[in-house]
Design an enzyme around this catalytic site. Structure first.
Site, PDB file in Angstrom:
ATOM      1  CB  CYS A  52      35.540  40.689  28.442  1.00 55.93           C
ATOM      2  SG  CYS A  52      37.101  40.746  27.562  1.00 55.93           S
TER       3      CYS A  52
ATOM      4  CG  HIS B 192      34.554  43.644  30.508  1.00 53.24           C
ATOM      5  ND1 HIS B 192      35.672  43.347  31.152  1.00 53.24           N
ATOM      6  CD2 HIS B 192      34.960  44.025  29.286  1.00 53.24           C
ATOM      7  CE1 HIS B 192      36.686  43.386  30.510  1.00 53.24           C
ATOM      8  NE2 HIS B 192      36.420  43.546  29.252  1.00 53.24           N
TER       9      HIS B 192
ATOM     10  CG  ASN C 159      39.899  44.630  29.012  1.00 54.42           C
ATOM     11  OD1 ASN C 159      39.692  43.581  29.723  1.00 54.42           O
ATOM     12  ND2 ASN C 159      39.535  44.951  28.022  1.00 54.42           N
TER      13      ASN C 159
END
Ligand code: UT7
Length: 328
Positions: free
Chosen positions: A112, A255, A285
């Site tokens: 990520c 993020h 996500n």
């Protein structure tokens, strides 16, 4: 002296919208649980497009936004944990799809945090003098590495891609980037590769490999704690090192993992959570794609004005983390 600026952004998400109620039909979950624990309402799921397809579409949108041609690019870096194949790299596949014949292409694996890692690698290569225009992409089809029977992970993630084009310009641009890796807790977030296989494997290894899970596995609580602390630490350190205050920063682009992680981090920093741009309710996500998708959305909404200072901050498998302070 000219600095490296982001001269264009782009993104692309697959058209299929899967909401929390849809997921409650395939795993034992509810809209109430997912919304209250994560803030996620929907995600996009690929019906057949692979990672390079999403990345190429995001790249084309970024090229249009930057008003340059694919042939102008001399560097393509793709961050992904869900490549189309081991070889060639997703960056090479995207190069072919968009016709960027003059670019050097490779992938990076930083989960990520990958887009921020990509920014750091691109700016350093460009400052080395050999590259003028870089395309940095975060692209993921996480749906293919999710265990659709595991309600603790499959509800969190989505597919998508985001891209940014870096070039030299008169502004201050990318002021500073900080990266870090902390592998002590690497087992908290994993996705294994192909099992070991050859005619010489030992018996116990064969048994173990047969049972290995090739999907995303996670200890959510470990990642949650790590994330809240690292967001705070990264932002404090980058401000200290650049001499800015949090008041100088128009937006933090985090993020997009979990609303509660971002709320806790904002609270720890003593900052209004409104400063943190969020779109996780829409996309879930998307790992390395989440920061550039958010950045592109902000850019297209006209939220970013010349001279605005923003911080990108990300964390993920590795465990990796990173942040970047940019003057738009
Ligand atoms: O890019 C980085 C990737 N990772 C992350 O960002 C993850 C960070 N961590 C998190 O976001 C949170 O830890 C989660 C959202 C994953 C989990 O939230 P939590 O508040 O830490 O829940 P939990 O894991 O402690 O689970 C609480 C309960 C459990 O049931 P019991 O044992 O209390 O009976 C779980 O089995 O919730 C249950 N549960 C669910 N229930 C309904 C777990 N997933 C679900 C679900 N629906 N989808």
């Amino acid at each position: 002296m000219e600095a490296i600026e982001i001269i264009g952004t782009g993104s692309y998400v697959p058209p299929l919208v899967v909401n929390n109620r849809d997921l409650s039909k395939i795993v034992d979950t509810s809209d109430e649980w997912i919304s209250s624990r994560t803030g996620i309402k929907k995600r996009r799921i690929s019906e057949g497009e692979n990672t390079s397809d999403l990345g190429a579409k995001a790249a084309i949108n970024a090229l249009k936004n930057a008003n340059i041609e694919a042939l102008d690019l001399d560097l393509i870096i793709v961050s992904t944990i869900s490549p189309d194949q081991f070889m060639p790299s997703t960056a090479c596949l995207i190069q072919d799809k968009i016709g960027a014949k003059n670019a050097v292409c490779f992938d990076i694996s930083a989960a990520c945090s990958g887009f921020v890692y990509g920014i750091e690698i691109a700016t350093n290569l460009m400052n080395g003098g050999k590259y003028q225009k870089a395309l940095v992409i975060g692209a993921e089809v996480l749906s293919k590495i999710l265990d659709w029977k595991d309600r603790s992970t499959c509800v969190l993630f989505g597919d998508g891609a985001g891209a940014a084009i870096l070039s030299f310009g008169p502004g201050k641009g990318i002021l500073h980037t900080k990266l870090g890796s902390d592998s002590e807790k690497w087992e908290s977030l994993t996705c294994k590769s192909m099992a070991l296989e050859n005619p010489y494997l030992k018996e116990d290894v064969i048994k173990k490999e047969k049972n290995s899970n090739l999907k995303i596995a996670m200890n959510g609580k470990d990642i949650f704690k790590f994330a809240v602390n690292i967001i705070k630490l990264c932002i404090q350190e980058i401000l200290e090192e650049t001499g800015y205050n949090i008041e100088d920063i128009k937006y933090v682009v985090p993020h997009q993992a979990n609303l509660r992680i971002i709320e806790f981090a904002a609270k720890k920093l003593g900052v209004d959570v409104e400063k943190f741009y969020m779109n996780l309710s829409e996309y879930g996500n998307t790992s390395g794609a989440s920061v550039p998708i958010a950045l592109d959305e902000m850019n297209r909404k006209g939220l970013l004005k010349k001279g605005d200072k923003i911080i990108l901050v990300a964390f993920g498998g590795g465990l990796t983390y990173g942040c970047s302070l940019i003057e738009w």
